[in-house]
Structure formats: structure tokens, C-alpha cells
Design a protein around this motif. Structure first.
Motif: not given
Lengths: 369, 323
Positions: A155, A158-159, A180, A182, A205, A209, A220, A224-225, A228-229, A232, B109-111, B113, B120, B123, B125, B128, B198
Motif C-alpha cells: 500500500i 503504491r502511494r 486509517d 477502518h 479472510v 469471504l 476483484r 486480492t481483497i 489487502r485487508f 491494512k 470489498w471489505i478492505d 472503506d 489505492d 493503482i 488493479m 495487476q 465513508r
């Protein structure tokens, strides 16, 4: 002016660059996807009766690359001279103006080709009577290597990479993405994810899902989800950017000075921190050596680690030449290395590609500062 | 076009609320040819024609100079007329038609928010999968503008898929990855397994009375406009204010006049009678102070209309159009 343009044409021809003239009317999509904000905002758009969208070419790099790719690609040296179109509402500058330049594809000796191109740009400036231009260079590959060597969470990688294109420095970016909150909403899950290894946490995770019936919603995959989760969750736990890393990023960006001294500073910074940026730095040094051999005075060349272009396709050297009396005025010549361009245009493999363009009126038009 | 032409929503709750809005001001909407007619009038003033159109059409007609006034949602105005200067002027929010324009992503997409998360993901996607997220929406301009303030650019960071209806179904159908849509309760969004980011509320919209600055504002239309606005402003002032009366002992008259300023009327001797028109929100505080000053029989009345000499909305139009 005509005399100057003839001398320019002769100079490019001397080094084997063949003149090309791609269409003025270009399909708009590549420019929307690849060009910087400044160009995108100023494009002249039109469409044909069937509804296909076009633009009047705002530059030559993409049109020449498209034409080259469609003709089969490979090695090639091309030059261009002609009008480009960018909306400029102030009266001083017109929306249609001349650009000239070169595109050079397929040469695998990067350092040597970079140096030859830069030397040619300096010769071009000399044609206009500017024998002592201000030369500023940077290297996108060096920045990428530095970020890679820091082994940042994805993350953050990329930022920080993205921030280059947004004209904000690393320090601003680091401060902007503060807390963050979240993941704080799921404390039990977050703790569970942090206690094991990343691979296991991600599989947990992903399984959850899948149990909830998520297939591949919105393009996605659950994998992938989940990944990233988990990332985070770990970032929230403080596995983010340490103060040491933050300091290194800020220090790296601050390096800006005479070519050799700047590269030494980068080498020292990386060395002290145990970061391996060897090959990118070697390319920079090799390029410096080639420049010196070609007679360029490197004490007059600034290497600036913050010098980037807001474009995704640049991959290595970038440079600007300015008039010595107007360091902040419009640049006269600008260019660099964009190995990713051919791949992005053709959706295929990449090809070495370098080039520069010059503002004909600024250089030869007599409206010197 | 010497008649003042007003665009009114042709059906649904917007139409009912618009009718109530005019009726409260003493103006009644009429419709030719029954409930399906496209033309009509406004009883109570001369020189007004009403056109019954969809809310989107009203926005478009205001932009092109086909309407002098219109009732439509702020979302449609901002989408159809990104730069309102010289084109349209939102005169008055009407207190109905509340809805938010939001960014909604799959609940799975739980990640994700926040908009920063979406940035992010865009980027990632691209790196990849070599593509960017597709957003289904009818709000092309609003979306570009909002995401632009977050540093995201059309085509480079996302693609817009124009969708005129049933936008919420696009992710499930696979034609888009996420949506930008208007929502009031959020029920439809949740029912389609989506969630609102959010910080993804792009605009809190409500119905507005909007003036079309490109219409032909002949003298007769300005007169009709004044007639309409006089009543609308009078109704609004009536609704937002209250009449307060009280009996004031003689020795408190000066104190009360000082406290309340010029706008109150005091007549009579002992007790003197106070009469004042004050904002509804100030009534509580005012009655407390009056009681502290020994006032008696403090009564508060709702008002139907309050007519003043200045019609502020008309003055605004005159200033904008140089009348």
C-alpha cells in the motif's frame, strides 16, 4: 527561422534520425490514458460522424510511437517537426505551436544511448546560440530502486510511487495518509490477523469471504481483497513506515546538486542504510561517464532526486534544458527514457524508447527571455 | 416568449411537493388535459405558463434558455451545468427531494472503506490486471469533478460507464466494478450488496427553485417574475417567522425597545402592547427575556405571509442580469 530549422533538420539527419509526420488527427484514448494532467486538460477534441473521438495531437511522442508500433516496431530513429495543439487562453501563447524532436527505439545500451541523446539535445541548444544551457536531470529508475530497496508494504509503495505524478513530495504523502481507523472497527479480527503469518491470515479472510458467498464481485478476486485487508490490519498495528524509513525517504528526496556529488550522496545514503540500489545507480554512473567522454561538463549538470514526470511511461532518465538567464522560465528542451511506452500503447512487450522535444518558438523564435 | 415559463416536475413526489410549494404561496398549479398534460398554468398571477417535464429535462431546458424558472434537484443542475455562472442561479432550496449522490462499492470489498482506499485499489488493479475500475453512473461531470479533487483522473485511474437507470445492478451484472448514484435511504444500495464509502458522499442534494439566466427576460416576464417571487418570499418569511405579542409594564418600555431594536412596535401606555415579528428559532430565548422584563400574556402566532418592500430574490436576479 527557416534557416535555423534547416540546420536542425541537418543535425538530426547527421545522427541518423529519419523525419516522420504522423497524422494531426489522433484517436483520443491513448492521450487520456497516458498523458499528464496538464496536457489532458488542454486538448482539442473532436469526433467523426460515427461517434469515434479524436484529438488534435498535443504532442508527438505518442503519435510517433503508435505509428512505429503499427509498422512493426523494433529499432528505429525518427525526428519530427510540426504543429501541436494545446489550449492556451492567454494571448501571449497560441494554442497551435511548433514542436520538433527525436524518438529513438530499440537501443539496448541504455547508458550510452541516454548520453548520446543528451549530447544531441545540448548541440540543439547550441544551434540556437545557447552554449551554456542549465541542465537538470533525474532518474525515475533510481527512485523506483530506492523505494523497492526499502521493502515497504505494498500500500505504501503504491502511494509513494503515485505521489510523484501528483507533484507532492514524500514528506507530504507520508503525513497525508495518517490514521486509517477502518480496521479499528474489527479489533478481534485484526488481532487474529496480526498474530499469524501473512499467508495464513490471507487464507483465513479469503475463506470467510468464500463462505459468505462472495465469488468475484466487482472484478476483484476474494484473494486480492483478503490480501489487502490483511495488509491494512498490519499497517494499523504500526507495521507501517518507521521513523527511520521516513527519514531515509525525506533525505533521498532532498538530494539535489552537481551530478557526481549528488550520485555520491545517494550512494552514501543507501550504503549507510544497507539498501541495495546497485544496478540503478550503476546506470546513472555509466551515463555520467559517457557524458563526460562526450565532452559534457558534469559540474554544470544538476542531478535532482525530486525531478519526476507525472507520466507513467517514464522509466529512467529525465532531463530539461533551460536558458541560463531564465532558470524558472519555460523549458527549451525536455526528454527522457520511457521504456514502458511501447508496452502501454501496444498492450504488448516493452521496448527501449528515449526521446526529447523542443519548443521551436522558444528556442529559435526570437522571444528569448 | 413574453410569458414567464416555469418548468415543474411532471410526476411523482417531486410533482406533489412542487404543487404544495406553490399552493402555500397562494398560487395553484393547473394542468391542461388532465394528469398527463405537458402544459399548464399558475392561477393567482398573470402571464405565467407552466411546462410539465422530467427533472432532468428541466435542468437541460434551464441551461438552454427554454425556461425562466424551474424546480429540479441540485444534483441534476450540477451535473448538467457544471459552470452555473451566467447560465443558471439556484434561488432557493425547497426543503424536499433530499437525496445524496454517493460512491458505492461492493460490500464484499471489505478492505475498501474510503476514497483513498479506492484510489489505492485503482493503482493496484492497473499494476495487476492492466485495467482500471469501471464506474457506472449517470453523473459523469459530478464524478469527474469530485474524484478530480481527490487526485484521480478519468481514463487514467478509472473509466466511466454511462448508465441511465438501474445503476445499482451494474456490478452484479459485471458491467461495472462500482457505482456513483443518488440515494435517499440507502436501501436500494444495500439491497444490491453495495456499500457507500465513508467519505464518498459527493453531494447532498435537494430540490431547488432555479432561475434560467439564458431565457428571454422581456419586461412582461420580469413583471410576472416579481408577482411570483413576492408571494413565494412572503410565504417563506411567514413560515420562518412568528408574531410575538406581549403586555409590557410602562416602566419597561424603554428597556424592551432597546433589547428588541427598531423592529418591534409598542403602542398604548400601561400596559403597553408589544408586537414583533421574529425568526421562529429565536422565540424561546425572546420569551425568556421578556418574562425577565416582567412582560405578561406573551403570545406567539404562526404567520401565513409576511410581505416586505424589498423582494430579495428579485433584487438578486436584477443584479445578475443587469435590469
Amino acid at each position: 527561422m527557416a534557416d535555423a530549422l534547416q540546420r536542425l533538420a541537418d543535425l538530426f539527419a547527421r545522427d541518423g534520425f529519419k523525419p516522420v509526420d504522423p497524422p494531426i488527427l489522433q484517436p483520443v484514448a491513448p492521450f487520456l490514458e497516458l498523458s499528464g494532467e496538464d496536457v489532458r486538460r488542454r486538448m482539442f477534441l473532436t469526433s467523426d460522424p460515427t461517434g469515434r473521438d479524436y484529438c488534435l495531437r498535443p504532442d508527438f511522442t505518442i503519435p510517433v510511437a503508435r505509428a512505429h508500433h503499427e509498422a512493426g516496431g523494433g529499432a528505429g530513429r525518427f525526428s519530427y517537426l510540426g504543429p501541436v495543439f494545446r489550449y492556451r487562453p492567454d494571448q501571449e501563447q497560441q494554442s497551435e505551436f511548433l514542436q520538433a524532436g527525436i524518438e529513438w527505439y530499440g537501443d539496448n545500451d541504455a547508458a550510452m544511448a541516454d548520453a548520446q541523446m543528451l549530447t544531441l539535445a545540448i548541440e540543439t541548444a547550441a544551434l540556437a546560440g545557447i552554449t551554456d544551457p542549465l541542465i537538470r536531470i533525474g532518474d525515475v529508475g533510481l527512485v523506483a530502486a530506492f523505494l523497492d530497496a526499502l521493502d515497504l508494504p505494498d500500500i505504501w509503495r503504491r502511494r509513494l510511487w503515485r505521489q510523484q505524478g501528483r507533484d507532492a513530495d514524500f514528506a507530504t504523502c507520508l503525513n497525508a495518509f495518517g490514521d486509517d481507523q477502518h480496521i479499528e472497527q474489527f479489533p478481534a479480527l485484526a488481532d487474529l490477523l496480526r498474530s499469524g503469518d501473512v499467508e495464513n491470515a490471507t487464507r483465513v479472510v479469503e475463506d470467510v469471504l468464500s463462505i459468505s458467498g462472495v465469488d468475484s464481485v466487482g472484478g476483484r478476486a476474494p484473494r486480492t481483497i483478503a490480501a489487502r485487508f490483511v495488509e491494512k490490519a498490519r499497517l494499523a498495528a504500526g507495521e507501517g513506515i518507521s521513523d527511520k524509513t521516513r527519514d531515509l525517504l525525506v533525505a533521498f528526496e532532498a538530494i539535489n546538486g552537481p551530478h557526481d556529488a549528488a550520485l555520491d550522496a545517494v550512494a552514501n545514503l543507501a550504503g549507510e542504510a544497507g539498501l541495495d540500489i546497485g544496478s540503478a545507480l550503476d546506470t546513472c554512473r555509466a551515463r555520467g561517464k559517457s557524458l563526460r567522454t562526450a565532452g559534457v561538463d558534469l559540474t554544470k549538470v544538476r542531478f535532482d532526486c525530486r525531478f519526476v514526470r507525472p507520466l507513467d511511461y517514464y522509466t529512467g532518465l529525465i532531463f530539461d534544458l533551460h536558458h541560463p538567464d531564465a532558470p524558472d522560465g519555460g523549458k527549451l528542451i525536455g526528454g527522457g527514457r520511457y521504456d514502458a511506452l511501447i508496452a502501454l500503447i501496444g498492450n504488448g512487450p516493452s521496448d527501449p524508447a528515449i526521446g526529447f522535444s523542443l519548443w521551436v518558438d522558444r528556442l529559435f523564435g526570437g522571444d528569448a527571455p | 416568449m413574453s410569458r414567464l415559463v416555469i418548468g415543474v416536475p411532471s410526476k411523482g413526489r417531486l410533482q406533489e411537493n412542487a404543487a404544495d410549494f406553490f399552493a402555500r404561496a397562494g398560487l395553484n398549479l393547473t394542468r391542461d388535459n388532465g394528469a398527463r398534460g405537458y402544459q399548464g398554468g399558475l392561477s393567482g398571477v398573470e402571464g405565467v405558463s407552466v411546462r410539465y417535464l422530467s427533472a432532468s429535462e428541466i435542468a437541460r431546458e434551464l441551461a438552454s434558455g427554454g425556461l425562466h424558472l424551474g424546480i429540479t434537484g441540485e444534483d441534476l443542475i450540477r451535473e448538467t451545468i457544471p459552470e452555473t455562472d451566467g447560465v443558471a442561479e439556484m434561488l432557493m432550496p425547497l426543503g424536499f427531494g433530499h437525496a445524496d449522490v454517493v460512491i458505492a462499492v461492493p460490500a464484499a470489498w471489505i478492505d475498501v472503506d474510503s476514497v483513498a482506499d479506492f484510489d489505492d485499489v485503482s493503482i493496484a488493479m492497473r499494476l495487476q490486471d492492466g485495467r482500471v475500475p469501471r464506474i457506472a453512473t449517470k453523473y459523469l461531470n459530478l464524478t469527474r469533478s469530485f474524484l478530480g479533487t481527490r487526485g484521480m483522473a478519468d481514463h487514467r485511474d478509472y473509466r466511466l460507464i454511462e448508465s441511465s437507470g438501474a445503476t445499482e445492478g451494474a456490478p452484479a451484472a459485471g458491467t461495472a466494478d462500482l457505482i456513483v448514484d443518488i440515494t435517499s435511504s440507502g436501501a436500494t444500495i444495500r439491497a444490491n450488496a453495495l456499500k457507500v464509502l465513508r467519505d464518498g458522499t459527493m453531494l447532498r442534494s435537494e430540490a431547488n427553485l432555479v432561475a434560467g439566466l439564458r431565457a428571454d427576460w422581456k419586461q412582461q416576464t420580469r413583471t410576472a417574475l416579481m408577482d411570483v417571487l413576492v408571494r413565494i418570499e412572503a410565504e417563506q418569511r411567514g413560515r420562518q417567522n412568528r408574531e410575538v405579542r406581549a403586555h409590557i409594564p410602562a416602566d419597561q418600555i424603554d428597556a424592551v425597545k432597546m433589547a428588541m431594536g427598531e423592529t418591534c412596535l409598542v403602542s398604548g401606555a400601561d400596559p403597553a402592547e408589544l408586537s414583533a415579528i421574529v425568526p421562529a428559532d429565536d422565540v424561546s430565548a425572546l420569551s425568556t427575556r421578556l418574562r425577565q422584563m416582567s412582560a405578561r400574556r406573551i403570545s406567539v402566532r404562526q404567520l401565513d405571509y409576511v410581505f416586505e418592500e424589498q423582494v430579495l430574490l428579485y433584487d438578486r436576479m436584477a443584479a445578475l442580469l443587469g435590469w
